[in-house]
Design a protein around this motif. Structure first.
Motif: not given
Length: 214
Positions: A6, A82, A84, A121, A131
């Motif tokens: 993601l 993930w 970001h 998440v 992450a």
């Protein structure tokens, strides 16, 4: 089984470059507001033999992020990674002249959306996912009040989550990219010689071994 990545803020800059670099090994869930840029990213990923799910969404809209994460759970049950990269670069201004709208937008994107996304998440990452956040330390620099403060708050959230999840997972990583000729940086340094900066694809290639390391 293909791993799932993601990427929030995937339409341009480092987010798009990381999506393209990860495409050979991961199914990319690309989140961004810019539909056209997401389409271009999808074309590049498909040309490289990869596959992507495009999510043209605003990360500040809580209902949209809930829908996104629920959709991911219903389809895949989890994600492995993930990244970001979404951030808002407010105009440079003296601390006493920061526009209220600029500060509100900076807080909404850089801090509040990040906090909500961590909550949504984290269950998808479980104990074994990772992450990754990207620092850009500007706190205390002149004219960087809105960006510097909210970016620092974003990374503070990430560091707290990192400390809290050491024993339980997921793994939380914070990296500091090299300066790149992105739209974000152009807002801060409009007259800069961009030829001296690292291209996003090259920087993504440099960061990728750290991102994928156990």
């Amino acid at each position: 089984m293909t791993q799932i990545a993601l990427i929030t803020g995937a339409s341009r800059g480092l987010g798009a470059a990381l999506a393209r670099q990860l495409a050979p090994t991961h199914h990319i869930i690309a989140v961004a507001k810019t539909v056209g840029a997401l389409g271009e990213l999808d074309d590049a990923i498909q040309a490289a033999g990869g596959a992507a799910t495009l999510a043209p969404m605003d990360i500040t809209v809580d209902a949209a992020m809930q829908q996104l994460c629920r959709g991911i759970f219903d389809r895949w049950g989890k994600i492995d990674l993930w990244l970001h990269t979404a951030v808002h670069a407010a105009p440079l201004a003296p601390a006493g002249h920061i526009g209220p709208k600029d500060l509100t937008k900076s807080m909404a994107i850089n801090v509040e959306a990040t906090a909500r996304l961590i909550a949504y998440v984290s269950p998808l990452l479980g104990q074994t996912g990772k992450a990754v956040f990207f620092d850009d330390p500007r706190g205390g620099q002149q004219f960087f009040g809105a960006y510097g403060a909210t970016k620092a708050a974003q990374i503070a959230l990430a560091r707290s989550w990192q400390a809290e999840s050491v024993k339980t997972g997921p793994l939380v990583q914070i990296l500091t990219p090299a300066p790149m000729p992105t739209a974000t940086r152009a807002r801060f340094y409009p007259g800069e010689d961009r030829s001296t900066l690292t291209e996003p694809m090259a920087e993504a290639a440099r960061l990728l071994p750290q991102i994928l390391a156990d």
